[in-house]
Design a protein around this motif. Structure first.
Motif, PDB file in Angstrom:
ATOM      1  N   GLU A  31       0.827  -1.209   0.000  1.00 47.51           N
ATOM      2  CA  GLU A  31       0.000   0.000   0.000  1.00 47.51           C
ATOM      3  C   GLU A  31       0.863   1.261   0.000  1.00 47.51           C
ATOM      4  OE1 GLU A  31      -3.275   0.757  -0.285  1.00 47.51           O
ATOM      5  OE2 GLU A  31      -3.470  -1.337  -0.863  1.00 47.51           O
ATOM      6  N   ASP A  32       1.967   1.252   0.746  1.00 45.75           N
ATOM      7  CA  ASP A  32       2.858   2.419   0.785  1.00 45.75           C
ATOM      8  C   ASP A  32       3.489   2.678  -0.577  1.00 45.75           C
ATOM      9  OD1 ASP A  32       2.352   2.929   3.445  1.00 45.75           O
ATOM     10  OD2 ASP A  32       4.068   1.762   4.159  1.00 45.75           O
ATOM     11  N   GLN A  33       3.911   1.613  -1.259  1.00 47.95           N
ATOM     12  CA  GLN A  33       4.491   1.776  -2.592  1.00 47.95           C
ATOM     13  C   GLN A  33       3.449   2.301  -3.575  1.00 47.95           C
ATOM     14  OE1 GLN A  33       5.796  -2.286  -2.980  1.00 47.95           O
ATOM     15  NE2 GLN A  33       7.957  -1.703  -2.817  1.00 47.95           N
ATOM     16  N   LEU A  34       2.246   1.789  -3.481  1.00 51.72           N
ATOM     17  CA  LEU A  34       1.175   2.238  -4.371  1.00 51.72           C
ATOM     18  C   LEU A  34       0.842   3.708  -4.126  1.00 51.72           C
ATOM     19  CD1 LEU A  34      -0.719   1.316  -6.584  1.00 51.72           C
ATOM     20  CD2 LEU A  34      -2.317   0.580  -4.827  1.00 51.72           C
ATOM     21  N   ARG A  35       0.791   4.111  -2.871  1.00 50.60           N
ATOM     22  CA  ARG A  35       0.521   5.512  -2.519  1.00 50.60           C
ATOM     23  C   ARG A  35       1.618   6.422  -3.083  1.00 50.60           C
ATOM     24  NH1 ARG A  35       0.523   4.920   2.682  1.00 50.60           N
ATOM     25  NH2 ARG A  35      -1.537   4.014   2.658  1.00 50.60           N
ATOM     26  N   GLU A  36       2.872   5.996  -2.959  1.00 50.89           N
ATOM     27  CA  GLU A  36       3.984   6.801  -3.477  1.00 50.89           C
ATOM     28  C   GLU A  36       3.941   6.874  -5.004  1.00 50.89           C
ATOM     29  OE1 GLU A  36       7.085   9.395  -3.315  1.00 50.89           O
ATOM     30  OE2 GLU A  36       5.864   8.668  -1.648  1.00 50.89           O
ATOM     31  N   ALA A  39       1.319   9.462  -5.885  1.00 47.73           N
ATOM     32  CA  ALA A  39       1.832  10.817  -5.659  1.00 47.73           C
ATOM     33  C   ALA A  39       2.805  11.212  -6.763  1.00 47.73           C
ATOM     34  CB  ALA A  39       2.506  10.900  -4.294  1.00 47.73           C
ATOM     35  N   SER A  40       3.660  10.303  -7.148  1.00 50.52           N
ATOM     36  CA  SER A  40       4.624  10.583  -8.209  1.00 50.52           C
ATOM     37  C   SER A  40       3.916  10.856  -9.534  1.00 50.52           C
ATOM     38  CB  SER A  40       5.579   9.403  -8.347  1.00 50.52           C
ATOM     39  OG  SER A  40       6.549   9.664  -9.313  1.00 50.52           O
ATOM     40  N   PHE A  41       2.854  10.101  -9.819  1.00 50.05           N
ATOM     41  CA  PHE A  41       2.093  10.310 -11.038  1.00 50.05           C
ATOM     42  C   PHE A  41       1.443  11.690 -11.045  1.00 50.05           C
ATOM     43  CE2 PHE A  41      -1.849  10.097 -13.482  1.00 50.05           C
ATOM     44  CZ  PHE A  41      -1.380   9.642 -14.693  1.00 50.05           C
ATOM     45  N   VAL A  42       0.823  12.049  -9.930  1.00 46.79           N
ATOM     46  CA  VAL A  42       0.169  13.356  -9.822  1.00 46.79           C
ATOM     47  C   VAL A  42       1.186  14.470 -10.004  1.00 46.79           C
ATOM     48  CG1 VAL A  42      -0.982  14.928  -8.216  1.00 46.79           C
ATOM     49  CG2 VAL A  42      -1.734  12.560  -8.395  1.00 46.79           C
ATOM     50  N   TYR A  43       2.287  14.385  -9.290  1.00 47.39           N
ATOM     51  CA  TYR A  43       3.307  15.428  -9.349  1.00 47.39           C
ATOM     52  C   TYR A  43       3.922  15.517 -10.752  1.00 47.39           C
ATOM     53  CZ  TYR A  43       7.503  18.087  -8.241  1.00 47.39           C
ATOM     54  OH  TYR A  43       8.491  19.029  -8.231  1.00 47.39           O
ATOM     55  N   GLY A  44       4.202  14.378 -11.348  1.00 44.45           N
ATOM     56  CA  GLY A  44       4.835  14.353 -12.671  1.00 44.45           C
ATOM     57  C   GLY A  44       3.938  14.856 -13.784  1.00 44.45           C
ATOM     58  N   ASN A  45       2.625  14.762 -13.608  1.00 41.65           N
ATOM     59  CA  ASN A  45       1.690  15.187 -14.648  1.00 41.65           C
ATOM     60  C   ASN A  45       1.045  16.538 -14.367  1.00 41.65           C
ATOM     61  OD1 ASN A  45       1.464  12.973 -16.724  1.00 41.65           O
ATOM     62  ND2 ASN A  45       1.318  11.828 -14.815  1.00 41.65           N
ATOM     63  N   ALA A  46       1.462  17.187 -13.302  1.00 43.32           N
ATOM     64  CA  ALA A  46       0.909  18.498 -12.972  1.00 43.32           C
ATOM     65  C   ALA A  46       1.478  19.551 -13.923  1.00 43.32           C
ATOM     66  CB  ALA A  46       1.255  18.863 -11.532  1.00 43.32           C
ATOM     67  N   GLY A  51       1.417  25.024  -8.715  1.00 38.28           N
ATOM     68  CA  GLY A  51       1.471  25.095  -7.269  1.00 38.28           C
ATOM     69  C   GLY A  51       1.454  23.728  -6.597  1.00 38.28           C
ATOM     70  N   ILE A  52       1.382  22.673  -7.379  1.00 34.63           N
ATOM     71  CA  ILE A  52       1.398  21.329  -6.811  1.00 34.63           C
ATOM     72  C   ILE A  52       2.837  20.954  -6.489  1.00 34.63           C
ATOM     73  CG2 ILE A  52       0.951  18.886  -7.275  1.00 34.63           C
ATOM     74  CD1 ILE A  52      -1.378  19.773  -9.019  1.00 34.63           C
ATOM     75  N   THR A  53       3.042  20.585  -5.234  1.00 36.31           N
ATOM     76  CA  THR A  53       4.369  20.149  -4.797  1.00 36.31           C
ATOM     77  C   THR A  53       4.334  18.645  -4.574  1.00 36.31           C
ATOM     78  OG1 THR A  53       3.866  20.415  -2.454  1.00 36.31           O
ATOM     79  CG2 THR A  53       4.747  22.351  -3.621  1.00 36.31           C
ATOM     80  N   LYS A  54       5.511  18.067  -4.409  1.00 41.23           N
ATOM     81  CA  LYS A  54       5.572  16.634  -4.134  1.00 41.23           C
ATOM     82  C   LYS A  54       4.844  16.323  -2.823  1.00 41.23           C
ATOM     83  CE  LYS A  54       7.333  12.551  -5.156  1.00 41.23           C
ATOM     84  NZ  LYS A  54       7.276  11.836  -6.383  1.00 41.23           N
ATOM     85  N   GLU A  55       4.984  17.194  -1.837  1.00 43.73           N
ATOM     86  CA  GLU A  55       4.312  16.989  -0.558  1.00 43.73           C
ATOM     87  C   GLU A  55       2.793  17.094  -0.681  1.00 43.73           C
ATOM     88  OE1 GLU A  55       5.325  15.789   2.361  1.00 43.73           O
ATOM     89  OE2 GLU A  55       7.172  15.454   1.247  1.00 43.73           O
ATOM     90  N   SER A  56       2.301  18.056  -1.464  1.00 38.40           N
ATOM     91  CA  SER A  56       0.853  18.171  -1.627  1.00 38.40           C
ATOM     92  C   SER A  56       0.304  16.970  -2.411  1.00 38.40           C
ATOM     93  CB  SER A  56       0.471  19.484  -2.316  1.00 38.40           C
ATOM     94  OG  SER A  56       0.928  19.535  -3.648  1.00 38.40           O
ATOM     95  N   ALA A  57       1.087  16.452  -3.342  1.00 37.38           N
ATOM     96  CA  ALA A  57       0.679  15.246  -4.076  1.00 37.38           C
ATOM     97  C   ALA A  57       0.635  14.045  -3.137  1.00 37.38           C
ATOM     98  CB  ALA A  57       1.630  14.994  -5.237  1.00 37.38           C
ATOM     99  N   ARG A  58       1.623  13.955  -2.231  1.00 36.74           N
ATOM    100  CA  ARG A  58       1.615  12.864  -1.244  1.00 36.74           C
ATOM    101  C   ARG A  58       0.397  12.963  -0.329  1.00 36.74           C
ATOM    102  NH1 ARG A  58       7.551  13.569  -0.591  1.00 36.74           N
ATOM    103  NH2 ARG A  58       8.460  11.809  -1.686  1.00 36.74           N
ATOM    104  N   ALA A  59       0.079  14.170   0.108  1.00 37.25           N
ATOM    105  CA  ALA A  59      -1.075  14.365   0.989  1.00 37.25           C
ATOM    106  C   ALA A  59      -2.357  13.951   0.273  1.00 37.25           C
ATOM    107  CB  ALA A  59      -1.157  15.820   1.440  1.00 37.25           C
ATOM    108  N   ALA A  60      -2.484  14.313  -0.985  1.00 39.29           N
ATOM    109  CA  ALA A  60      -3.678  13.950  -1.743  1.00 39.29           C
ATOM    110  C   ALA A  60      -3.749  12.436  -1.953  1.00 39.29           C
ATOM    111  CB  ALA A  60      -3.683  14.665  -3.090  1.00 39.29           C
ATOM    112  N   SER A  62      -2.522  10.145  -0.029  1.00 33.70           N
ATOM    113  CA  SER A  62      -2.794   9.426   1.214  1.00 33.70           C
ATOM    114  C   SER A  62      -4.240   9.607   1.667  1.00 33.70           C
ATOM    115  CB  SER A  62      -1.833   9.872   2.311  1.00 33.70           C
ATOM    116  OG  SER A  62      -2.010  11.226   2.605  1.00 33.70           O
ATOM    117  N   SER A  63      -4.908  10.650   1.189  1.00 34.30           N
ATOM    118  CA  SER A  63      -6.310  10.853   1.576  1.00 34.30           C
ATOM    119  C   SER A  63      -7.276  10.270   0.547  1.00 34.30           C
ATOM    120  CB  SER A  63      -6.595  12.339   1.766  1.00 34.30           C
ATOM    121  OG  SER A  63      -6.476  13.022   0.535  1.00 34.30           O
TER     122      SER A  63
END
Length: 69
Positions: A31-36, A39-46, A51-60, A62-63
């Motif tokens: 699950e942790d690998q899938l979540r990461e 996040a990487s997909f979101v950040y890479g395609n932003a 204004g999307i940061t790696k941390e904001s992608a991780r937060a999204a 995980s929620s």
């Protein structure tokens, strides 16, 4: 019409790669690998300057809650 050879050739044997692929198939994804990965997909395609940061992608990621249909 002239007979043409196929442009697609069979790949050469790569036993090391085949062994790694088989190992990956058996190990699965946690699950942790899938979540990461999400996040990487979101950040890479932003878009740039979105204004999307790696941390904001991780937060999204995980929620995020998925339901089965």
């Amino acid at each position: 019409m002239a007979i043409r050879k196929s442009a697609i050739k069979q790949a050469p044997p790569r036993p090391e790669l085949e062994a790694l692929l088989e190992q990956a198939r058996r190990s699965g994804v946690s699950e942790d690998q899938l979540r990461e990965q999400r996040a990487s997909f979101v950040y890479g395609n932003a878009p740039e300057n979105s204004g999307i940061t790696k941390e904001s992608a991780r937060a999204a990621a995980s929620s995020l809650r998925l339901t089965r249909a």
